[in-house]
Every structure is written in structure tokens, then in C-alpha cells.
Design a protein around this motif. Structure first.
Motif, PDB file in Angstrom:
ATOM      1  N   TYR A 295       0.801  -1.180   0.211  1.00 19.55           N
ATOM      2  CA  TYR A 295       0.255  -0.297  -0.105  1.00 19.55           C
ATOM      3  C   TYR A 295       0.486   0.976  -0.257  1.00 19.55           C
ATOM      4  CZ  TYR A 295      -3.451  -3.627   0.995  1.00 19.55           C
ATOM      5  OH  TYR A 295      -4.508  -4.541   1.011  1.00 19.55           O
ATOM      6  N   TYR A 298       3.243   1.374  -3.988  1.00 14.10           N
ATOM      7  CA  TYR A 298       2.111   1.961  -3.949  1.00 14.10           C
ATOM      8  C   TYR A 298       1.836   3.272  -4.117  1.00 14.10           C
ATOM      9  CZ  TYR A 298      -1.358   1.749  -8.054  1.00 14.10           C
ATOM     10  OH  TYR A 298      -1.890   2.239  -9.507  1.00 14.10           O
ATOM     11  N   LEU A 299       1.814   3.688  -3.636  1.00 15.93           N
ATOM     12  CA  LEU A 299       1.510   5.320  -3.087  1.00 15.93           C
ATOM     13  C   LEU A 299       2.695   6.118  -3.699  1.00 15.93           C
ATOM     14  CD1 LEU A 299      -1.319   4.602  -0.224  1.00 15.93           C
ATOM     15  CD2 LEU A 299      -1.928   5.690  -2.909  1.00 15.93           C
ATOM     16  N   GLY A 301       4.082   5.238  -5.330  1.00 19.10           N
ATOM     17  CA  GLY A 301       4.899   4.872  -6.880  1.00 19.10           C
ATOM     18  C   GLY A 301       6.299   4.264  -7.499  1.00 19.10           C
ATOM     19  N   TRP A 359       0.626  -3.457  -6.715  1.00 19.57           N
ATOM     20  CA  TRP A 359      -0.248  -3.983  -6.634  1.00 19.57           C
ATOM     21  C   TRP A 359      -1.487  -5.210  -6.499  1.00 19.57           C
ATOM     22  CZ3 TRP A 359      -2.905  -6.577 -10.941  1.00 19.57           C
ATOM     23  CH2 TRP A 359      -4.759  -6.068 -11.096  1.00 19.57           C
ATOM     24  N   ARG A 399      -5.519   5.319   2.632  1.00 19.99           N
ATOM     25  CA  ARG A 399      -5.243   5.872   1.768  1.00 19.99           C
ATOM     26  C   ARG A 399      -5.765   5.004  -0.174  1.00 19.99           C
ATOM     27  NH1 ARG A 399      -5.321   8.979  -2.305  1.00 19.99           N
ATOM     28  NH2 ARG A 399      -3.888  10.840  -2.584  1.00 19.99           N
ATOM     29  N   TYR A 400      -5.060   4.360  -0.221  1.00 21.40           N
ATOM     30  CA  TYR A 400      -5.234   2.728  -1.883  1.00 21.40           C
ATOM     31  C   TYR A 400      -6.848   2.617  -1.314  1.00 21.40           C
ATOM     32  CZ  TYR A 400      -4.360  -0.549  -4.424  1.00 21.40           C
ATOM     33  OH  TYR A 400      -4.188  -1.550  -5.621  1.00 21.40           O
ATOM     34  N   ASP A 405      -4.614   7.736  -6.685  1.00 18.46           N
ATOM     35  CA  ASP A 405      -2.244   8.031  -5.948  1.00 18.46           C
ATOM     36  C   ASP A 405      -2.772   9.650  -6.395  1.00 18.46           C
ATOM     37  OD1 ASP A 405      -2.173   8.701  -8.986  1.00 18.46           O
ATOM     38  OD2 ASP A 405      -1.487   6.888  -9.090  1.00 18.46           O
ATOM     39  N   GLU A 406      -1.211   9.570  -5.903  1.00 20.02           N
ATOM     40  CA  GLU A 406      -0.654  10.948  -5.263  1.00 20.02           C
ATOM     41  C   GLU A 406      -0.571  11.564  -6.329  1.00 20.02           C
ATOM     42  OE1 GLU A 406       2.196   9.913  -2.661  1.00 20.02           O
ATOM     43  OE2 GLU A 406       1.623   9.112  -1.411  1.00 20.02           O
ATOM     44  N   ASN A 407      -0.798  11.154  -7.460  1.00 26.26           N
ATOM     45  CA  ASN A 407      -0.336  11.894  -9.065  1.00 26.26           C
ATOM     46  C   ASN A 407      -2.418  12.456  -9.443  1.00 26.26           C
ATOM     47  OD1 ASN A 407       1.847  12.515  -8.863  1.00 26.26           O
ATOM     48  ND2 ASN A 407       1.682  10.017  -9.702  1.00 26.26           N
ATOM     49  N   ILE A 411      -6.903   4.302  -9.586  1.00 27.28           N
ATOM     50  CA  ILE A 411      -5.970   3.370  -8.691  1.00 27.28           C
ATOM     51  C   ILE A 411      -7.159   1.780  -9.007  1.00 27.28           C
ATOM     52  CG2 ILE A 411      -5.485   2.301  -6.638  1.00 27.28           C
ATOM     53  CD1 ILE A 411      -4.706   4.283  -5.801  1.00 27.28           C
TER      54      ILE A 411
END
Length: 479
Positions: A295, A298-299, A301, A359, A399-400, A405-407, A411
Motif C-alpha cells: 500500500y 504503491y502510493l 510510486g 498492486w 488511502r489506497y 493515487d498521489e498524482n 487506482i
């Protein structure tokens, strides 16, 4: 230049089928099947395996043209190693002919039914351990016992057929990452049997065996690039090949109907009286940190676990998580050195030949979280120990499952509760509201844990930090 031929099975005699395995996915082919083939090569016995896909024909369509042979590829840091495995006798796709599957499972020659069907395949409530009698597949199987859909439905009906025929039961051996997987499987089988026929439940309780197991081998999903690399190295195409790390560990409670089993101990399996300390060690040390890295990595990147722990911030964070929040909760398994076990895990994670995608590991988190992380949290809260790192892991999952995602990219959240999780996440604007909505999901969090003020506050702080600064900065702040 001619194309490479497809892998074909040798002309060696096939052993008779002694095992039916439900769930012929990559892990089974990288772990159970090679162990069994090696045990027969070492000590003999008729332990050929009939595999059953409960859903899709995909694996059948890859294996059958090859005579059910396939290549097991060991991904070592010094290069790949190849072995052709020929222990699978046949593969059935259950929805195409449920009766054929039940006939094979009720054959007296079958002594063991094993399973790798993932956590959700047991149709149980992770918070209580009980069978979900209102699960659509379970409700269907109780109404249509001769055409089951679930693994539990097949097991109970096959045992019923054996009882009616006067045949001894088979041993049911779960090989999924579940705490006390033997007793849990026994419980859900008996729940189903009681709802179906109490006399059958009594017979199963008296005569059947459900040995617990602990399994461990990292098995990344096979890619087309892997298939192409195998063809280039070995000169044949194998669309059913499996990739795995060199390490493997199989701990098995030595409790089988009439003692009938392959000689797995001759090829490295540990046959013990109590699997639980080993299982808990692996579940919390490996599976718990695997999910944590999935998790948060992945977040941040990162595509794979090896890339994630190549970041020294993540490696230091995980080392601290083992030392301060995981190992203190563990009973001592006989013969194990827990700090050394954790150090070896980090070495395994760092193997650049293993491209285990964050993922992929992040899938089905609602089913995995209670076993992999929340039990450790609860034990630490009871003992008054710190939970900051574990709270960050839980917050990373939250958050996932928000699905972005952070961009700002979507997801692809693969989870049986994905829609409900996303709805809970979106039901509030502020971090504390999102955390509260997700903690209210009783399929994941018990009321006692969700309402614990220390846990609630720690997850809220961690989630707020991830949402504000990003996952990597949150991890860096923990070291």
C-alpha cells in the motif's frame, strides 16, 4: 527461423491420483506441486494431483495442451533455474461439469483435498471466523448441493457422497494464508454441514482431519516477458510456467486420516504438532509487512517490492516495524531465531529477480487486513506498546482504497468490498471523517478495535500525514 515448440509432457508413467487440489493458480504450481513431485521421487507413492479450477478455464487451457506439464522457474539473484513438473494428472473446470468434480473427490483413492483459493474462497467473516451463510455461493450450494460453486460446497458434498458410500473421508488441507487455517476450515465446513445435514456434520467432526499448514514462497505473477525469456533460454514455449523465489517453507500439522500423506518431510517440509507459532510468525512478519509495503509503496510510486525496499527509508521503516511492533507480539516457534528470520525476509524482498508487484499484493485487502495487521495492532494495544508503524500501514490501505493515487490517477482496486470501501471513503471530505467511515466497516474492523481511542487517533494522524505529505514522506517521518 522456426518458432519454438510448445512444452510437451514426457512419456514417464503417471502416478495414480491421490490428491485433489482446488485452485490451480501460480502459488500451487510453484509450491505444493513441486513439493509433492519431489516427495514421490524420493519416497514413492501414488500422489498424482487432479486440479480443479472453481471459476475460470484459463489455466486449464494453458496446461492441457502441454499434458499438464509446466516449468517451475527459480528466480535467483545469480540467474534463473528451470525444472519441468509433471505431477498434475488432469485439470477440471468445475462450472463446466460439477458432477465430474464430485465424482473424482469421492473416489476412495483420493486421500487429500488441498486448497489454495485465497482468503475470500472460504466464504467466512474475518471478524468472527464463521461461515457466511448468506454468501451468494453458500446459499446456492445449500440449495443445489449437486452443483456447487464454492470450495466449501464441493468439500461438504464430496464428504457426504463418501459417507453415503461407506468410504473413509479425505483429509482437508488448506494452504492459504489464514490464521489457524486448519481449525478455521474445519469450522466453516462444519457450519455448512450443520445447515445441510446435522448427521453429516457429526460424521465429519468425528472422522475427518483438517491439518493446519504454513506456506511461504514469494510467487510473482507470470508475465509475457517471463514466458519469452523461458522460451529463449530453454527452447520451448510454456504458457503455464510459474516464477518463484529460491526460498520455500512448508510447516504442516501431522494429522491426516489414517496417516495417509506424501513423504513431504523427506524434501524439506516440517511436520510438527503445532503450526500456530510458525504461522503467526509468517503471517505477521512476512504477510503483514508485504501488505504494508504494497500500500505505502504503491502510493509512493513503486511498482515492485524490491524497488520499494531499495529505498532506504522503506527498508529502515520495515526493520523498525519488525523490531518494535511485530516480533514483540510473537510466541517463540521451536528452533526459530525471530530477528534472523526478519533479516532474511528483507534479503528476500531485495531480490531484484523477483518482480512482485505492489498492486498484486494489494488485492483483497479487506480480507487480508484482519489477519495480517489488525491482530498485531490489538496485541500491542493490550500490552501498551507502540502502534505508530502499524497505524501508518492501516492508513496506507485506507488511502489506497480511495481509488486515486498521489498524482490523481485512478487506482484499480481489486477487492470484494471495493465499491463499499470507495463509498465510505467518499462519504466524508476531511481525513478524520474518511477514517471514521472506513473504521465503521464491520467486515474489516471489530467494534472493539474501531472504537479504541488510541488506535483511532493513531490511524487518523497517519492518514492525515499521508494525505498531506504523501506516503514516502510519511514513511520517512517514522524512522
Amino acid at each position: 527461423m522456426p518458432a519454438n515448440p510448445t512444452l510437451t509432457r514426457s512419456n514417464a508413467p503417471r502416478p495414480k491420483v491421490g490428491i485433489v487440489h482446488l485452485g490451480p493458480g501460480a502459488f500451487f504450481r510453484a509450491f505444493n506441486a513441486p513439493f509433492t513431485a519431489e516427495a514421490m521421487a524420493q519416497s514413492g507413492g501414488d500422489w498424482g494431483i487432479l486440479t480443479v479450477s472453481l471459476r475460470s478455464p484459463d489455466i486449464r487451457d494453458k496446461l492441457k495442451p502441454q499434458g499438464c506439464a509446466y516449468t517451475s522457474v527459480t528466480l535467483a539473484p545469480d540467474g534463473a533455474k528451470y525444472a519441468v513438473v509433471e505431477v498434475i494428472d488432469d485439470i477440471l473446470v468445475a462450472p463446466e461439469n460439477p458432477r465430474a468434480v464430485l465424482d473424482r473427490m469421492s473416489d476412495p483413492a483420493v486421500k487429500i483435498v488441498s486448497l489454495t483459493v485465497t482468503e475470500k474462497g472460504y466464504c467466512y467473516n474475518p471478524a468472527t471466523g464463521g461461515l457466511l451463510l448468506d454468501h451468494p455461493d453458500i446459499a446456492h450450494d445449500l440449495a443445489h448441493p449437486d452443483a456447487p460453486k464454492s470450495a466449501i460446497g464441493y468439500i461438504v458434498q464430496a464428504l457426504n457422497l463418501r459417507r453415503l458410500a461407506g468410504t473413509a473421508p479425505f483429509t482437508v488441507m488448506p494452504c492459504d494464508n489464514l490464521p489457524n487455517n486448519g481449525p478455521l476450515t474445519r469450522a466453516v465446513v462444519l457450519d455448512f454441514a450443520h445447515a445441510f445435514d446435522p448427521d453429516l456434520a457429526d460424521w465429519i467432526a468425528m472422522h475427518c482431519r483438517f491439518p493446519a499448514t504454513m506456506v511461504d514462497r514469494i510467487t510473482p505473477a507470470t508475465t509475457q516477458a517471463d514466458i519469452d525469456a523461458l522460451a529463449a533460454a530453454q527452447g520451448y514455449v510454456d504458457n503455464a510456467c510459474v516464477m518463484h523465489e529460491p526460498f520455500r517453507q512448508w510447516v504442516i500439522a501431522d494429522d491426516f486420516v489414517n496417516g495417509d500423506r506424501p513423504d513431504w518431510g523427506a524434501v524439506g517440509a516440517q511436520l510438527v504438532s503445532d503450526v500456530e507459532p510458525f504461522e503467526l510468525m509468517k503471517l505477521r512478519c512476512l504477510n503483514g509487512t508485504h501488505s504494508t509495503l504494497a500500500y505505502l509503496g504503491y502510493l509512493a510510486g513503486y511498482e515492485t517490492i524490491s524497488e520499494t525496499v531499495a529505498d532506504t527509508a522503506f527498508a529502515q521503516f520495515i526493520n523498525g516495524l519488525w523490531a518494535n511492533e511485530i516480533i514483540p507480539t510473537l510466541p517463540q516457534p521451536e528452533g526459530e531465531d525471530l530477528p534472523r528470520y526478519a533479516a532474511n525476509l528483507l534479503t528476500r524482498y531485495q531480490n531484484p529477480a523477483i518482480r512482485h508487484r505492489t498492486w498484486q499484493i494489494a488485492m483483497d485487502g479487506s480480507q487480508k487486513l484482519p489477519q495480517r495487521l489488525l491482530g498485531t495492532v490489538a496485541d500491542n494495544l493490550t500490552a501498551g506498546r507502540d502502534i505508530a508503524g502499524l497505524a501508518l500501514a492501516v492508513a496506507g490501505w485506507m488511502r489506497y482504497v480511495g481509488g486515486v493515487d498521489e498524482n490523481g490517477a485512478p487506482i484499480d482496486v481489486k477487492d470484494p468490498l471495493a465499491a463499499q470501501l470507495r463509498a465510505a471513503y467518499d462519504s466524508a471530505e476531511k481525513p478524520d471523517g474518511k477514517v471514521a467511515a472506513l473504521l465503521a466497516m464491520r467486515d474489516v474492523f471489530t467494534a472493539d478495535l474501531a472504537e479504541n481511542p488510541i488506535f483511532r487517533a493513531a490511524v487518523t494522524v497517519a492518514f492525515t500525514q499521508i494525505s498531506t505529505t504523501g506516503a514516502r514522506a510519511a514513511v520517512t517521518g517514522m524512522i
